[in-house]
Scaffold this motif. Structure first.
Motif, PDB file in Angstrom:
ATOM      1  N   ASP A 227       0.438  -1.078   0.182  1.00 35.38           N
ATOM      2  CA  ASP A 227       0.297  -0.367   0.130  1.00 35.38           C
ATOM      3  C   ASP A 227       0.560   1.139   0.026  1.00 35.38           C
ATOM      4  OD1 ASP A 227       1.185  -0.078   2.648  1.00 35.38           O
ATOM      5  OD2 ASP A 227      -0.990  -0.391   3.680  1.00 35.38           O
ATOM      6  N   GLU A 228      -0.217   2.445  -0.170  1.00 29.80           N
ATOM      7  CA  GLU A 228       1.075   3.459   0.195  1.00 29.80           C
ATOM      8  C   GLU A 228       1.526   4.535   0.851  1.00 29.80           C
ATOM      9  OE1 GLU A 228      -2.942   4.674   1.918  1.00 29.80           O
ATOM     10  OE2 GLU A 228      -2.530   3.370   0.208  1.00 29.80           O
ATOM     11  N   CYS A 229       1.587   3.472   2.182  1.00 29.64           N
ATOM     12  CA  CYS A 229       2.346   3.527   4.091  1.00 29.64           C
ATOM     13  C   CYS A 229       3.310   3.865   3.934  1.00 29.64           C
ATOM     14  CB  CYS A 229       1.666   2.809   5.052  1.00 29.64           C
ATOM     15  SG  CYS A 229       2.436   3.335   6.431  1.00 29.64           S
ATOM     16  N   GLY A 230       4.200   2.724   3.372  1.00 34.95           N
ATOM     17  CA  GLY A 230       5.857   3.066   3.101  1.00 34.95           C
ATOM     18  C   GLY A 230       6.150   1.965   4.159  1.00 34.95           C
ATOM     19  N   GLY A 231       7.793   2.433   4.540  1.00 36.68           N
ATOM     20  CA  GLY A 231       8.572   1.424   5.844  1.00 36.68           C
ATOM     21  C   GLY A 231       9.047   0.387   5.425  1.00 36.68           C
ATOM     22  N   LEU A 232       8.706  -0.414   4.497  1.00 37.40           N
ATOM     23  CA  LEU A 232      10.129  -1.976   3.415  1.00 37.40           C
ATOM     24  C   LEU A 232      11.476  -0.756   3.121  1.00 37.40           C
ATOM     25  CD1 LEU A 232      10.934  -3.916   2.472  1.00 37.40           C
ATOM     26  CD2 LEU A 232       9.854  -2.992   0.268  1.00 37.40           C
ATOM     27  N   GLN A 233      12.011  -1.180   3.915  1.00 36.51           N
ATOM     28  CA  GLN A 233      13.513  -0.260   3.149  1.00 36.51           C
ATOM     29  C   GLN A 233      14.547  -2.195   2.923  1.00 36.51           C
ATOM     30  OE1 GLN A 233      14.829   1.253   7.247  1.00 36.51           O
ATOM     31  NE2 GLN A 233      13.617   3.397   6.697  1.00 36.51           N
ATOM     32  N   ILE A 234      15.608  -1.908   1.761  1.00 36.32           N
ATOM     33  CA  ILE A 234      16.681  -2.946   1.872  1.00 36.32           C
ATOM     34  C   ILE A 234      17.558  -1.816   1.817  1.00 36.32           C
ATOM     35  CG2 ILE A 234      15.391  -3.437   0.036  1.00 36.32           C
ATOM     36  CD1 ILE A 234      17.202  -1.877  -2.382  1.00 36.32           C
ATOM     37  N   GLU A 235      18.928  -2.820   1.871  1.00 43.19           N
ATOM     38  CA  GLU A 235      20.104  -2.961   2.116  1.00 43.19           C
ATOM     39  C   GLU A 235      20.991  -1.997   1.446  1.00 43.19           C
ATOM     40  OE1 GLU A 235      23.369  -4.498   5.368  1.00 43.19           O
ATOM     41  OE2 GLU A 235      22.523  -5.502   3.628  1.00 43.19           O
ATOM     42  N   HIS A 236      21.761  -0.921   1.555  1.00 44.74           N
ATOM     43  CA  HIS A 236      23.083  -0.087   0.360  1.00 44.74           C
ATOM     44  C   HIS A 236      23.407  -1.417  -0.065  1.00 44.74           C
ATOM     45  CE1 HIS A 236      25.301   2.212  -2.109  1.00 44.74           C
ATOM     46  NE2 HIS A 236      23.865   3.520  -1.825  1.00 44.74           N
ATOM     47  N   PRO A 237      23.738  -1.242  -1.684  1.00 50.89           N
ATOM     48  CA  PRO A 237      23.768  -1.854  -2.184  1.00 50.89           C
ATOM     49  C   PRO A 237      25.735  -2.553  -2.293  1.00 50.89           C
ATOM     50  CG  PRO A 237      23.507  -0.022  -4.126  1.00 50.89           C
ATOM     51  CD  PRO A 237      22.043  -0.513  -2.655  1.00 50.89           C
ATOM     52  N   ASN A 238      26.113  -0.942  -1.539  1.00 49.59           N
ATOM     53  CA  ASN A 238      26.882  -1.063  -1.825  1.00 49.59           C
ATOM     54  C   ASN A 238      27.918   0.119  -0.586  1.00 49.59           C
ATOM     55  OD1 ASN A 238      27.391  -0.835  -4.347  1.00 49.59           O
ATOM     56  ND2 ASN A 238      27.087   1.249  -4.454  1.00 49.59           N
ATOM     57  N   GLU A 239      27.092  -0.274   0.336  1.00 45.60           N
ATOM     58  CA  GLU A 239      26.978   0.380   2.230  1.00 45.60           C
ATOM     59  C   GLU A 239      26.501  -0.748   3.065  1.00 45.60           C
ATOM     60  OE1 GLU A 239      27.058   4.622   3.071  1.00 45.60           O
ATOM     61  OE2 GLU A 239      26.479   4.906   0.964  1.00 45.60           O
ATOM     62  N   GLY A 240      27.679  -1.692   3.600  1.00 44.27           N
ATOM     63  CA  GLY A 240      26.533  -2.749   4.500  1.00 44.27           C
ATOM     64  C   GLY A 240      25.804  -1.697   5.472  1.00 44.27           C
ATOM     65  N   GLY A 241      24.894  -2.406   5.835  1.00 43.58           N
ATOM     66  CA  GLY A 241      23.950  -2.235   7.603  1.00 43.58           C
ATOM     67  C   GLY A 241      23.392  -0.599   7.105  1.00 43.58           C
ATOM     68  N   HIS A 242      23.495  -0.122   5.938  1.00 45.14           N
ATOM     69  CA  HIS A 242      23.143   1.230   5.496  1.00 45.14           C
ATOM     70  C   HIS A 242      21.335   0.915   4.141  1.00 45.14           C
ATOM     71  CE1 HIS A 242      26.295   4.347   7.114  1.00 45.14           C
ATOM     72  NE2 HIS A 242      26.811   3.025   7.225  1.00 45.14           N
ATOM     73  N   PHE A 243      20.697   1.003   5.078  1.00 50.16           N
ATOM     74  CA  PHE A 243      19.305   0.868   3.839  1.00 50.16           C
ATOM     75  C   PHE A 243      18.767   2.505   3.504  1.00 50.16           C
ATOM     76  CE2 PHE A 243      18.277  -2.992   5.327  1.00 50.16           C
ATOM     77  CZ  PHE A 243      19.356  -3.149   6.879  1.00 50.16           C
TER      78      PHE A 243
END
Length: 357
Positions: A227-243
């Motif tokens: 839905d439009e709420c948001g909240g999903l985050q993925i780990e940055h491809p070049n910076e482990g531990g950053h989303f």
């Protein structure tokens, strides 16, 4: 909590509008766009993916009707004890998502993971033909039409999934675009309805509770509708531990690579850590009655997990290994890998007691 990096552009977008009726070159271009995204990020927005918007709207409507039911009513279709059968209704706190591998004797690690509760509820649906994973349904009179819609929707999603699997086969360099389909009858997929109820934002930011902690998916690919709420985050491809935020995009599907596709491709395609946490948009936080306290809005999502058949053997593709890229993984059977990853997700059923007379 790990840092959040606000580069939304980190997630590519691929348009499938010319996939089915386009030229051979169109298909090759789309296939390479898809695999390039899966190689660099592991996540990709898909537009014109083949699942009609009105059908998705109806699916979200059914999901809301389900989770609006009284708790006692939802408990008429309870998730079975333990992780072996992943079907039916999971109430808040029952499931604990983790990237940790729980082995026999790891009870202390499992207990530590469960100290932070996952505040979400879900309903798992599979193929009606599955013997390993039989569905657990509500009584028909509780939500008339729900079972019929969801069993049909399950297969509608698989039709879209088959085209993604064909594109991935071409993209990794296989001549046979149906290669992956030989391992995917569709009977071992999982349709999941998810509801994240409102919760104090401070509890999430302080990690006293979680929505869904960072994890990778276990199967081939996941197709996510949110839905439009948001909240999903993925780990940055070049910076482990950053989303980075996977901001909802209207009419788009979010697709990501699962562990088994990563193993098939010898890490050519990436199974990326992701999580669900506080929505990034201020409008999705409501003021609570207690002054100064922020409450997240309810979030609904529908992931569709595409998995090989239970006895499928996943081993490195010949096009993904050479002298510079030796094979990294031993062959693995899907059902064995699933059970290994699922251990600790649900508390094991207690062993039956024996009465000695």
């Amino acid at each position: 909590m790990a840092d959040i990096v606000p580069e939304e552009s980190a997630i590519p977008c691929v348009d499938f509008s010319t996939w089915s009726k386009g030229s051979v070159e169109d298909k090759k271009r789309i296939a390479h766009e898809l695999t390039n995204a899966c190689r660099g990020v592991g996540f990709v927005y898909i537009v014109n993916h083949g699942v009609p918007g009105d059908l998705l709207q109806e699916a979200f409507g059914w999901s809301k009707k389900l989770f609006d039911l009284p708790q006692d009513t939802k408990m008429l279709a309870p998730h079975p004890p333990g992780p072996t059968v992943h079907r039916g209704y999971s109430w808040p706190g029952l499931e604990k998502v983790s990237q940790d591998i729980i082995k026999d004797g790891d009870e202390a690690k499992e207990a530590k993971n469960r100290m932070v509760e996952d505040v979400k509820e879900s309903y798992e649906i599979g193929s009606e033909e599955s013997q390993l994973q039989p569905n657990v349904w509500l009584p028909q009179d509780v939500l008339p039409g729900f079972r019929e819609f969801m069993t049909d929707f399950y297969w509608k999603c698989f039709e879209a999934a088959k085209e993604l699997l064909r594109a991935l086969a071409i993209g990794v360099g296989l001549e046979d675009e149906d290669f992956f389909l030989r391992f995917h009858s569709g009977e071992n997929n999982q349709l999941r309805l998810l509801h994240y109820p409102p919760i104090e934002a401070e509890k999430l930011s302080s990690n006293s509770v979680a929505r869904m902690p960072a994890h990778s998916d276990w199967g081939t690919i996941t197709m996510l509708f949110q839905d439009e709420c948001g909240g999903l985050q993925i780990e940055h491809p070049n910076e482990g531990g950053h989303f980075v935020d996977a901001t909802p995009m209207k009419n788009a599907m979010v697709m990501n690579v699962g562990d088994l596709l990563m193993r098939w491709s010898n890490d050519f395609l990436k199974s990326t850590l992701h999580r669900v946490t506080i929505p990034p948009v201020q409008e999705n936080l409501d003021k609570a009655q207690v002054e100064g306290q922020l409450i997240t809005r309810a979030r609904y999502s529908i992931p569709y997990f595409v998995s090989p058949d239970p006895r499928a053997v996943i081993k490195c593709l010949f096009v993904c290994a050479d002298e510079k890229h030796p094979v990294k993984y031993e062959p693995v059977v899907q059902e064995e890998y699933r059970r290994m990853r699922a251990k600790g997700q649900y508390v094991e059923a207690p062993a039956p007691t024996m009465t000695v007379s």
